[in-house]
Write a protein that holds these residues in place. Structure first.
Motif, mmCIF file in Angstrom:
data_model
loop_
_atom_site.group_PDB
_atom_site.id
_atom_site.type_symbol
_atom_site.label_atom_id
_atom_site.label_comp_id
_atom_site.label_asym_id
_atom_site.label_seq_id
_atom_site.Cartn_x
_atom_site.Cartn_y
_atom_site.Cartn_z
ATOM 1 N N GLN A 222 19.069 5.088 -21.111
ATOM 2 C CA GLN A 222 20.461 4.632 -21.261
ATOM 3 C C GLN A 222 20.939 4.123 -19.918
ATOM 4 N N PRO B 76 23.574 3.892 -12.806
ATOM 5 C CA PRO B 76 22.358 4.704 -12.944
ATOM 6 C C PRO B 76 21.775 4.641 -14.352
ATOM 7 N N ARG C 183 19.718 6.730 -17.194
ATOM 8 C CA ARG C 183 19.424 8.102 -17.610
ATOM 9 C C ARG C 183 18.224 8.060 -18.548
ATOM 10 N N THR D 189 15.063 10.197 -20.756
ATOM 11 C CA THR D 189 14.434 11.366 -21.359
ATOM 12 C C THR D 189 13.047 10.910 -21.784
ATOM 13 N N ASN E 144 11.358 16.963 -12.399
ATOM 14 C CA ASN E 144 12.369 16.905 -13.459
ATOM 15 C C ASN E 144 11.780 17.206 -14.835
ATOM 16 N N ARG F 257 13.692 14.846 -17.791
ATOM 17 C CA ARG F 257 15.063 14.351 -17.902
ATOM 18 C C ARG F 257 15.514 14.023 -16.489
ATOM 19 N N GLN G 267 17.843 10.968 -13.781
ATOM 20 C CA GLN G 267 18.749 9.836 -13.585
ATOM 21 C C GLN G 267 18.250 9.071 -12.374
ATOM 22 N N ASN H 36 19.118 6.041 -9.648
ATOM 23 C CA ASN H 36 20.202 5.250 -9.081
ATOM 24 C C ASN H 36 19.653 4.081 -8.324
#
Length: 100
Positions: free
Chosen positions: A39, A64, A66, A68, A89, A96, A98, A100
């Motif tokens: 996303q 950013p 995101r 999964t 992570n 999961r 993020q 940037n």
């Protein structure tokens, strides 16, 4: 007979977001089937599907991003051309994170 009923198709990500492998802000490559969901900053889903073994693709979107990732052990990511280490992570082979 009644009037035709309009059936709405599920929203799909804009095709411009998915690029050939090696192109794009985010690169995804899997060696075994893996679920990948991405996303962007606006909450728009750029990708949400099983990526099959051997498949490579590139994605562009507003950061950013995101992510999964199911089957993280079989998935390689690059972000801005640099490899992303998923291990920090990942819990139970699901990453999961993020970017940037």
């Amino acid at each position: 007979l009644g009037a035709p009923v309009a059936v709405e198709e599920p929203a799909s990500p804009p095709l411009a977001a998915i690029k050939p492998a090696g192109a794009g802000l985010l690169g995804v490559k899997v060696s075994s089937d893996s679920w990948v969901e991405v996303q962007d900053a606006r909450g728009q889903t750029l990708l949400s599907r099983k990526v099959v073994a051997g498949e490579s693709l590139g994605l562009d979107g507003d950061v950013p991003l995101r992510l999964t990732i199911g089957n993280a052990a079989a998935t390689q990511l690059t972000f801005r051309g640099q490899p992303v280490d998923l291990s920090a992570n990942t819990v139970a082979n699901v990453a999961r994170l993020q970017l940037n």
